[in-house]
Structure formats: C-alpha cells, structure tokens
Write an enzyme that holds these catalytic residues in place. Structure first.
Site, PDB file in Angstrom:
ATOM      1  N   ILE A  60     -31.260  -8.589 -40.546  1.00  0.00           N
ATOM      2  CA  ILE A  60     -32.568  -7.909 -40.209  1.00  0.00           C
ATOM      3  C   ILE A  60     -32.918  -6.858 -41.486  1.00  0.00           C
ATOM      4  O   ILE A  60     -34.169  -6.536 -41.770  1.00  0.00           O
ATOM      5  CB  ILE A  60     -32.826  -7.034 -38.994  1.00  0.00           C
ATOM      6  CG1 ILE A  60     -34.122  -6.786 -38.656  1.00  0.00           C
ATOM      7  CG2 ILE A  60     -31.639  -6.031 -39.013  1.00  0.00           C
ATOM      8  CD1 ILE A  60     -34.193  -5.859 -37.392  1.00  0.00           C
ATOM      9  N   TYR A  61     -31.947  -6.399 -42.091  1.00  0.00           N
ATOM     10  CA  TYR A  61     -31.957  -5.127 -43.161  1.00  0.00           C
ATOM     11  C   TYR A  61     -33.319  -5.851 -44.233  1.00  0.00           C
ATOM     12  O   TYR A  61     -32.834  -6.751 -45.042  1.00  0.00           O
ATOM     13  CB  TYR A  61     -30.858  -4.877 -43.738  1.00  0.00           C
ATOM     14  CG  TYR A  61     -29.947  -4.315 -42.899  1.00  0.00           C
ATOM     15  CD1 TYR A  61     -30.334  -3.708 -41.799  1.00  0.00           C
ATOM     16  CD2 TYR A  61     -28.727  -3.851 -43.289  1.00  0.00           C
ATOM     17  CE1 TYR A  61     -29.535  -3.127 -41.091  1.00  0.00           C
ATOM     18  CE2 TYR A  61     -27.931  -3.172 -42.399  1.00  0.00           C
ATOM     19  CZ  TYR A  61     -28.261  -2.687 -41.362  1.00  0.00           C
ATOM     20  OH  TYR A  61     -27.534  -2.027 -40.590  1.00  0.00           O
ATOM     21  N   SER A  62     -34.555  -5.231 -44.117  1.00  0.00           N
ATOM     22  CA  SER A  62     -35.600  -5.451 -45.282  1.00  0.00           C
ATOM     23  C   SER A  62     -35.612  -7.166 -45.448  1.00  0.00           C
ATOM     24  O   SER A  62     -35.748  -7.643 -46.579  1.00  0.00           O
ATOM     25  CB  SER A  62     -34.871  -4.954 -46.539  1.00  0.00           C
ATOM     26  OG  SER A  62     -34.910  -3.630 -46.806  1.00  0.00           O
ATOM     27  N   GLY A  64     -33.940  -9.666 -44.799  1.00  0.00           N
ATOM     28  CA  GLY A  64     -32.953 -10.614 -45.341  1.00  0.00           C
ATOM     29  C   GLY A  64     -32.781 -10.027 -46.820  1.00  0.00           C
ATOM     30  O   GLY A  64     -31.798 -10.692 -47.507  1.00  0.00           O
TER      31      GLY A  64
END
Length: 320
Positions: A60-62, A64
């Site tokens: 989920i971070y940025s 992908g």
C-alpha cells in the site's frame, strides 16, 4: 552493527530496520512527504554502509512505488541474498482472503523485482476471513518458495494467539515476528502482546519507535512537511500531548545526563524491553547515524523507571 535471529526463522536481521514508508511517489497521494527514487536510493545505500540489512515496505505504501524504489535500490547496490526484505498485505481488495494473498504477493514480487520476499507480514487482522483460510494461504507461499518467513502487525493479543494456534494445530508456518505500535508514548501492548511474543519466541519489530519524531526532540511539532501533513501521526499522538509531554521532557533530561541524543535514549529503552529491531522511517540519512549510536548508551534501572513513571493508559491505536 549488531544482528539477531528473527524468532524461530532462519533470518538474521540487523538490530535496526529501515522503514520504507518514507519512499515513494507523492503523486500517489499516500503521503506528501515521501522521497523520489534517487533520494530513496541514497538513504538505502547509506543504511547498507552502516551494516543495516533489514528493509520494511508494504504493497500500500505510495501506491506500490515504495516497493519499486526499494527493489531498484537493492538491485543497484547489493546482492539480493545479502538483505532481508519485508513487505505486507491487508489494505487491498479481499484483505487476507486466499485469493487476495495469492494475488498481492505476485504484485509485490513484481514491483520489488525479486522472486521471493524474506518476510511477508499481514498488515492487520482480518475480521471477515476465517483464520484458517489466511494461515493456510500464507503457508502455501512458504512452501512455494515465494516467502521465507511470516510476520504479523498491529492487532489484539488474543487475535495473534489464535492465529498462531491455528498454524500449530494444522502444521502450517507460524509467525516469526510482530510489527506492533510501541514506544515510550504508547505502551498498551505491555499487557498482552509482548508477553505472548516472548512466550512464543516471536521477535518484536515495532513501528513508530520514536512516536513520529516526538521522542527525538523537545518540540512537539515542527514545520517540516511531514509534521504538517502526517494526519496519521497527528491522530495517534496529539490528543494526548498534555499528559505525554512529560515523558518527552524526561527523555531530553536523560539525553543530557548520558551525553546522548533523545533518539538514542528512546531507542535504548526499546532494546531494554527486548525489542529485536525497531523500524526507523527517515527522510535524511543522518538519522540512521544517530540511531546506530544507540549501541553505545546504557540506561540504569532507575533511568528506565524514571522514563516509564508518567505513562497513563491510552486509547488503543493500531489494532482495528
């Protein structure tokens, strides 16, 4: 650098983990303060130079792009088998269903540019999927060679214990690590989660060990982009500022006593609680130099009691 074995797995990790939420494309609208590929790689390279081999990201971070930046930096700077890469699954369609897990691991592997991850972490507890379905799906990834070891993140102690029990009863792979919310300003896991992990030899790799910077400086807020826009951190900590600031003040007092930084005092306290590898999220390489200096600091039992004494119970944050 010091190293430790992660739970009952065969993974040997540095005593600090690089939190990769700081890396990624701000256009994803995940966070406004994340670093571009070149800035991210510079910090990753510096961490590697310090002997840090443990990197934590998430699907989920940025959107992908954190995984993409990390994978690219690893490929450019070090052999794949010399680092421990962790990524996560939950904040996606299907959460921890079998279908979601099988889909998301392949997406993460592609973005990271690798054919396996060392540590695959469930980002939260899934109330809608049977525990057995989740644990069997995770075990299948280990058997397929896509994952070397499993970890869990913020949840209630009983939930974690039930998942471990399901794995044990069915011969599936248990969790080797717990990435929980834990620091001097938030110690709710002292009651249940930490004792469970110690009993089961599960390594603790807490996130937010510096309470989003609030344990690293006397000023509760700064004018940095992150301080002004990190809504998650604001929700976690600002509601209890009035009572928690006394702890910050004591961290500062002990930093002067020990000729150390506040960061080093807060992290030394963590190691004294049996933490294996706190996750350090940073947007400047110098913060890792500061963290590594923690190994030179020793707190007395009196120091630890002094730091802990002002704490009052907090509303649960992290487990959902």
């Amino acid at each position: 650098m010091e190293y430790t074995r992660l739970g009952n797995s065969d993974l040997t990790v540095s005593r600090f983990c690089v939190g990769c939420m700081s890396f990624g494309d701000p256009a994803s609208k995940f966070h406004a303060w994340t670093l571009n590929p070149e800035e991210s790689e510079a910090i990753i390279r510096h961490a590697l130079d310090l002997g840090i081999n443990f990197f934590d990201t998430a699907n989920i971070y940025s959107g992908g792009t954190s995984e993409e930046y990390l994978g690219r930096a690893i490929k450019n700077n070090i052999a794949r088998d010399k680092v421990i890469i962790a990524t996560k699954v939950y904040f996606n369609g299907g959460h921890l269903s079998k279908a979601a897990i099988l889909k998301e691991i392949d997406g993460s592997l592609k973005r990271l540019g690798t054919d396996y991850v060392d540590l695959y972490i469930i980002h939260r507890f899934d109330y809608d999927t049977p525990i057995e379905e989740t644990m069997e799906a995770l075990d299948s990834l280990v058997k397929a060679g896509k994952v070397r070891a499993l970890g869990a993140s913020a949840m209630y102690g009983y939930q974690f214990a039930n998942m471990q029990l399901a794995a044990r009863q069915n011969g599936w792979t248990p969790f080797a690590s717990m990435q929980n919310h834990y620091n001097l300003l938030y110690r709710e896991d002292d009651r249940e989660m930490l004792p469970i992990c110690r009993q089961q030899n599960v390594s603790l790799t807490p996130y937010s060990p510096l309470a989003a910077g609030r344990l690293s400086r006397l000023e509760w807020k700064t004018d940095t982009m992150r301080s002004k826009t990190d809504k998650t951190a604001i929700e976690k900590y600002d509601g209890t500022q009035e009572t928690d600031y006394e702890i910050v003040r004591r961290v500062h007092e002990l930093s002067e006593k020990h000729n150390a930084t506040m960061t080093q005092i807060a992290l030394t306290w963590q190691f004294g609680k049996g933490i294996a590898a706190p996750i350090i999220g940073a947007t400047k390489a110098k913060y890792f130099d500061d963290a590594v200096g923690t190994f030179n600091i020793k707190l007395t039992a009196g120091d630890i009691a002094y730091l802990e004494e002002p704490y009052i119970p907090h509303k649960i944050v992290g487990a959902i």
